[in-house]
Structure formats: C-alpha cells, structure tokens
Design a protein around this motif. Structure first.
Motif, short mmCIF file in Angstrom:
data_model
loop_
_atom_site.label_atom_id
_atom_site.label_comp_id
_atom_site.label_asym_id
_atom_site.label_seq_id
_atom_site.Cartn_x
_atom_site.Cartn_y
_atom_site.Cartn_z
N ASP A 42 -62.63 -8.25 23.75
CA ASP A 42 -63.92 -8.31 23.07
C ASP A 42 -64.71 -9.52 23.55
OD1 ASP A 42 -65.83 -7.46 20.94
OD2 ASP A 42 -65.27 -9.38 20.07
N ALA A 43 -64.05 -10.67 23.68
CA ALA A 43 -64.73 -11.88 24.15
C ALA A 43 -65.24 -11.70 25.58
CB ALA A 43 -63.79 -13.07 24.07
N LYS A 44 -64.45 -11.07 26.43
CA LYS A 44 -64.88 -10.84 27.82
C LYS A 44 -66.09 -9.92 27.87
CE LYS A 44 -60.33 -11.56 29.90
NZ LYS A 44 -59.18 -10.91 30.60
N GLN A 45 -66.08 -8.89 27.02
CA GLN A 45 -67.20 -7.94 26.99
C GLN A 45 -68.48 -8.58 26.49
OE1 GLN A 45 -66.41 -4.46 24.65
NE2 GLN A 45 -68.38 -3.50 25.08
N ARG A 46 -68.36 -9.46 25.49
CA ARG A 46 -69.54 -10.06 24.88
C ARG A 46 -70.07 -11.27 25.66
NH1 ARG A 46 -70.34 -9.09 19.18
NH2 ARG A 46 -69.02 -7.40 18.45
#
Length: 213
Positions: free
Chosen positions: A108-112
């Motif tokens: 999720d952090a990588k996507q955001r």
C-alpha cells in the motif's frame, strides 16, 4: 517538442497568479510552508517567522507568505481529505520525541508514495500546542509514545482502544499501556459492534471535555 517560449510564458503567468492567491497550509515552527499552483510547488517563509499551526496564507513576494487568518474546521478537514494516509508502526526512539516508523502495509505504501521505507515521526511537532490529544493507535509502541509526551508537557490525553472482549476509554493519568499481544484485536470477526459503541462513548467524553473547558 514544446515551444520554450510558451513554457516561459506559462511560468510567468503562474508567478503572477501566485501573488494573487491565498492558500491553506499547516506550518511547523522554524520550517517553511508549501503550496502547489499550476503544477509548480512553492516554498515560503511564514510571516511571522515563529508561527506554528494551521493558517490561510497570502504570498507577499516569491519567498515569503503572510498569515491572513485562522481556517475554520471544515476547511482543515477538506485539506486533510487530499492527503494519502499511511498506517505506520512506531519501531524505536531515534532521539527525544522523534520515532522511527515503518509502513504497516508495504505494498500500500509503495502504491501511494512510490516507496516503502522507514520514516521519522515527530511526536512533539504533531502534538505541540494541542488542547486535547486522542490516542487511537492500534499498537502499544505508538500508545506509549503519546502517553509519555502528553505526560511530559501536561496535555490532556484520552486513550481509546479495544481489547479481546472489551474496550477502554481512559484519561492519561489512569491509563496503562497494554501488552503488544493485543495490538491486532480490531481484526477479530464481529468487532464492528464493539468499535461503534466505543466510538460513540468516546465522542460523548470528548464533547463533555470541550464543553467544560
């Protein structure tokens, strides 16, 4: 290829628009404020320079922006909706009230944000000048950080959380940080009813606190 003269004209128009624009932003003491207009990011030294908190700013030149007024709560809420929240685990103390944190969900952090990496979290900056701190962390390390800071600077703090089969809503002076074994209770099946009840009671406590200040 884009016409360089057209690009320069667009930048010049953006500069002219900037000086006629008011913007809402948070400001940390000793730091600059940031805004984005026409795809360009601008940094300003706040006036007064020791200002800290939320404000509506107006640029006085390309380097400084003056505080015009304090925003109302719905304006701040609208600003916060533009941000990308990332859940973090506080890992360890770096120095003073600065903690090292890491995303709970790496994908999720990588996507955001494009990366999943450790980040510093400044408890003193987040909670400075607060009239009330409300702790709803889902991990014992985060709860301990909030409890310790609020105790140190005498900020009223309400801790709201769940255990295996009950919830707690307690003021800082009576609160004991639970074991890390209970950090994931919100993932239990049928936790929704207990969560909703806890939120309702916590809201009542907060409203009562605000009304009696």
């Amino acid at each position: 290829m884009a016409d360089i003269r057209q690009i320069i004209s667009q930048l010049a128009a953006g500069e002219g628009q900037l000086l006629d624009t008011q913007f809402l932003a948070p400001c940390v003491r000793g730091e600059r404020v940031r805004t984005r207009i026409g795809g360009m990011t601008y940094l300003f030294q706040p006036q007064p320079q020791n200002f800290e908190g939320w404000a509506i700013f107006e640029p006085v030149n390309e380097n400084a922006a003056a505080v015009i007024e304090q925003p109302i709560l719905p304006q701040v809420a609208e600003y916060l909706q533009l941000l990308m929240p990332i859940r973090l685990h506080l890992a360890c103390v770096l120095q003073g009230q600065t903690w090292l944190a890491y995303p709970v969900n790496e994908s999720d952090a990588k996507q955001r944000t494009g990366a999943a990496k450790p980040v510093p979290v400044h408890a003193d900056r987040l909670l400075a000048n607060s009239a009330l701190a409300i702790d709803t962390f889902d991990n014992s390390v985060g709860r301990q950080a909030v409890k310790d800071y609020c105790t140190t600077v005498s900020i009223p703090c309400l801790h709201v959380g769940l255990s295996a089969d009950y919830s707690e809503i307690m003021w800082n002076q009576h609160y004991r940080v639970p074991s890390a074994a209970n950090d994931r209770v919100c993932d239990y099946p049928l936790a929704r009813n207990l969560v909703m009840l806890t939120v309702a009671v916590a809201c009542k406590v907060i409203v009562t606190f605000a009304a009696t200040r």
